[in-house]
Design a protein around this motif. Structure first.
Motif, mmCIF file in Angstrom:
data_model
loop_
_atom_site.group_PDB
_atom_site.id
_atom_site.type_symbol
_atom_site.label_atom_id
_atom_site.label_comp_id
_atom_site.label_asym_id
_atom_site.label_seq_id
_atom_site.Cartn_x
_atom_site.Cartn_y
_atom_site.Cartn_z
ATOM 1 N N GLN A 103 0.826 -1.206 0.000
ATOM 2 C CA GLN A 103 0.000 0.000 0.000
ATOM 3 C C GLN A 103 0.860 1.257 0.000
ATOM 4 N N ARG A 104 1.902 1.269 0.835
ATOM 5 C CA ARG A 104 2.777 2.444 0.907
ATOM 6 C C ARG A 104 3.535 2.647 -0.401
ATOM 7 N N ALA A 105 3.979 1.565 -1.002
ATOM 8 C CA ALA A 105 4.704 1.671 -2.273
ATOM 9 C C ALA A 105 3.809 2.277 -3.348
ATOM 10 N N ALA A 106 2.545 1.872 -3.365
ATOM 11 C CA ALA A 106 1.608 2.403 -4.355
ATOM 12 C C ALA A 106 1.371 3.898 -4.144
ATOM 13 N N GLU A 107 1.315 4.319 -2.868
ATOM 14 C CA GLU A 107 1.105 5.732 -2.561
ATOM 15 C C GLU A 107 2.287 6.592 -2.992
ATOM 16 N N LEU A 108 3.490 6.052 -2.888
ATOM 17 C CA LEU A 108 4.688 6.817 -3.245
ATOM 18 C C LEU A 108 4.986 6.785 -4.740
ATOM 19 N N GLN A 109 4.473 5.766 -5.401
ATOM 20 C CA GLN A 109 4.791 5.603 -6.824
ATOM 21 C C GLN A 109 4.350 6.810 -7.645
ATOM 22 N N GLY A 110 3.194 7.378 -7.291
ATOM 23 C CA GLY A 110 2.699 8.527 -8.028
ATOM 24 C C GLY A 110 3.598 9.746 -7.917
ATOM 25 N N ALA A 111 4.355 9.821 -6.823
ATOM 26 C CA ALA A 111 5.280 10.935 -6.630
ATOM 27 C C ALA A 111 6.660 10.624 -7.202
ATOM 28 N N GLY A 112 6.794 9.446 -7.801
ATOM 29 C CA GLY A 112 8.082 9.068 -8.399
ATOM 30 C C GLY A 112 9.117 8.625 -7.397
ATOM 31 N N ILE A 113 8.670 8.296 -6.187
ATOM 32 C CA ILE A 113 9.588 7.852 -5.129
ATOM 33 C C ILE A 113 9.626 6.331 -5.104
ATOM 34 N N HIS A 114 10.816 5.756 -5.153
ATOM 35 C CA HIS A 114 10.978 4.302 -5.110
ATOM 36 C C HIS A 114 10.897 3.826 -3.656
ATOM 37 N N TYR A 115 10.011 2.875 -3.399
ATOM 38 C CA TYR A 115 9.890 2.292 -2.069
ATOM 39 C C TYR A 115 10.491 0.895 -2.092
ATOM 40 N N VAL A 116 11.506 0.674 -1.282
ATOM 41 C CA VAL A 116 12.211 -0.602 -1.233
ATOM 42 C C VAL A 116 12.004 -1.210 0.150
ATOM 43 N N ASP A 117 11.537 -2.446 0.178
ATOM 44 C CA ASP A 117 11.359 -3.121 1.479
ATOM 45 C C ASP A 117 12.503 -4.101 1.691
ATOM 46 N N CYS A 118 13.139 -3.953 2.841
ATOM 47 C CA CYS A 118 14.314 -4.781 3.154
ATOM 48 C C CYS A 118 14.077 -5.511 4.472
ATOM 49 N N GLY A 119 13.766 -6.789 4.375
ATOM 50 C CA GLY A 119 13.673 -7.610 5.582
ATOM 51 C C GLY A 119 15.069 -7.776 6.145
ATOM 52 N N THR A 120 15.273 -7.334 7.378
ATOM 53 C CA THR A 120 16.620 -7.259 7.954
ATOM 54 C C THR A 120 16.742 -8.151 9.170
ATOM 55 N N SER A 121 17.738 -9.040 9.163
ATOM 56 C CA SER A 121 17.998 -9.932 10.287
ATOM 57 C C SER A 121 19.446 -9.771 10.723
ATOM 58 N N GLY A 122 19.674 -9.873 12.007
ATOM 59 C CA GLY A 122 21.042 -9.745 12.513
ATOM 60 C C GLY A 122 21.072 -9.275 13.949
ATOM 61 N N GLY A 123 20.021 -8.556 14.351
ATOM 62 C CA GLY A 123 19.919 -8.132 15.742
ATOM 63 C C GLY A 123 21.113 -7.340 16.222
ATOM 64 N N TRP A 125 23.945 -8.326 16.946
ATOM 65 C CA TRP A 125 25.223 -8.833 16.433
ATOM 66 C C TRP A 125 25.542 -8.297 15.047
ATOM 67 N N GLY A 126 24.603 -7.601 14.439
ATOM 68 C CA GLY A 126 24.795 -7.171 13.064
ATOM 69 C C GLY A 126 25.966 -6.234 12.852
ATOM 70 N N LEU A 127 26.253 -5.395 13.835
ATOM 71 C CA LEU A 127 27.364 -4.457 13.685
ATOM 72 C C LEU A 127 28.668 -5.192 13.429
ATOM 73 N N ALA A 128 28.897 -6.262 14.173
ATOM 74 C CA ALA A 128 30.145 -7.012 14.029
ATOM 75 C C ALA A 128 30.070 -8.071 12.932
ATOM 76 N N GLU A 129 28.925 -8.748 12.821
ATOM 77 C CA GLU A 129 28.813 -9.890 11.920
ATOM 78 C C GLU A 129 28.223 -9.543 10.559
ATOM 79 N N GLY A 130 27.523 -8.421 10.471
ATOM 80 C CA GLY A 130 26.815 -8.082 9.246
ATOM 81 C C GLY A 130 25.360 -8.504 9.329
ATOM 82 N N TYR A 131 24.557 -7.996 8.413
ATOM 83 C CA TYR A 131 23.122 -8.234 8.422
ATOM 84 C C TYR A 131 22.696 -9.078 7.231
ATOM 85 N N SER A 132 21.713 -9.946 7.469
ATOM 86 C CA SER A 132 21.081 -10.680 6.383
ATOM 87 C C SER A 132 19.924 -9.831 5.883
ATOM 88 N N MET A 133 19.886 -9.585 4.575
ATOM 89 C CA MET A 133 18.887 -8.657 4.034
ATOM 90 C C MET A 133 18.177 -9.250 2.828
#
Length: 301
Positions: A103-123, A125-133
């Motif tokens: 829904q949010r992506a559709a609302e932004l599309q008209g304004a030409g704004i790209h909406y990217v959803d990134c499922g992020t895992s790492g908690g 520990w992510g700073l040291a180990e990196g994040y799964s995205m």
């Protein structure tokens, strides 16, 4: 490259720091002055408003949100819609429901704004180990942010990727968290069985360490379990109350909608809900039933 980070809490603050260490210019914003102070204490640049954050970024802008799912995410997206412009990219790295993302992506599309959803895992520990995205959205917009994803990931070519169109990143992360519920429940139940076999007096930390090497049940989650058992073998001071962020519920609901059997994830969710009932009426009624049909004794409180 230049990027704005909205949300400087445990996840957002560490992600901003990992990007800063990789040489990216990060402008941070958080409504909490303490969070902003913590970021500037890391030699980061913080601003006091979304307007100021957008104004500090060159066009086309890249902005990353790490804020709680639900109303806060919705309000943040609505505010940014009037601040960002055509060609800008807004990344939602939180645990939003994928239907809200669509829904949010559709609302932004008209304004030409790209909406990217990134499922992020790492908690934490992510700073040291990196994040799964797990990234969903326009391939061109994602490619433009490749240096950001490569810096946040465990390695430039590992632990991240575009999984599909917008919405697919959060959908994939939702299922990821549902699997996590099941894995955690299995480990917890297994170690509980070991602990209750009192005549063997098993050292649970030792068992966990043995399983970590060569065993078919070895995993990073087991590594963390071993560390927890080393620090607190009997779990002293920890209440038997397990919270949930909502993603397990969404996974179970989606499985039902798709007619997919997911009994392990479903039961793991129910067990979390069960842990919160400190005065279980259902258990009392079960005891009363046993007394009614079999004359079994009822234990008083």
């Amino acid at each position: 490259m230049d990027i704005g980070m909205i949300g400087l809490g445990r996840m957002g603050g560490n992600m901003a720091e990992r990007l800063r260490r990789a040489g990216h210019h990060v402008v941070g914003f958080d409504p909490s002055p303490k969070a902003r102070e913590a970021w500037t204490g890391r030699d980061g640049e913080a601003v006091a408003s979304l307007d100021a954050l957008v104004g500090q970024l060159p066009s086309p802008r890249a902005v990353w949100m790490m804020v709680p799912a639900g109303e806060i995410t919705g309000k943040t997206v609505a505010a940014l819609k009037s601040l960002l412009g055509r060609g800008d990219v807004l990344v939602d790295g939180g645990n939003a429901h994928y239907k809200d993302t669509l829904q949010r992506a559709a609302e932004l599309q008209g304004a030409g704004i790209h909406y990217v959803d990134c499922g992020t895992s790492g908690g934490v520990w992510g700073l040291a180990e990196g994040y799964s995205m797990m990234v969903g959205g326009d391939s061109g917009a994602i490619e433009r942010l490749r240096p950001i994803f490569e810096a946040l990931a465990p390695a430039p070519d590992k632990g991240w990727g575009r999984v599909g169109e917008v919405g697919s990143g959060h959908f994939t992360k939702m299922v990821h968290n549902g699997i996590e519920y099941g894995l955690m429940q299995a480990y917890a139940e297994g170690f509980s069985v070991l602990r209750h076999k009192q005549e063997f007096n098993l050292d649970l930390h030792q068992v966990a360490e043995i399983w970590r090497e060569g065993s078919v049940v070895r995993s990073w989650l087991l590594d963390l379990t071993a560390d927890a058992l080393k620090k607190n073998p009997s779990m002293d001071g920890i209440a038997p109350y397990v919270a949930d962020s909502g993603e397990g519920r969404w996974t179970v609901a989606e499985a039902i909608d798709l007619n997919v059997a997911a009994p392990v994830i479903s039961l793991a969710l129910i067990e979390r809900l069960r842990s919160r009932d400190t005065d279980s009426f259902s258990d009392k009624l079960l005891a009363a039933m046993r007394n009614q049909f079999g004359g079994h004794a009822v234990k008083s409180e």
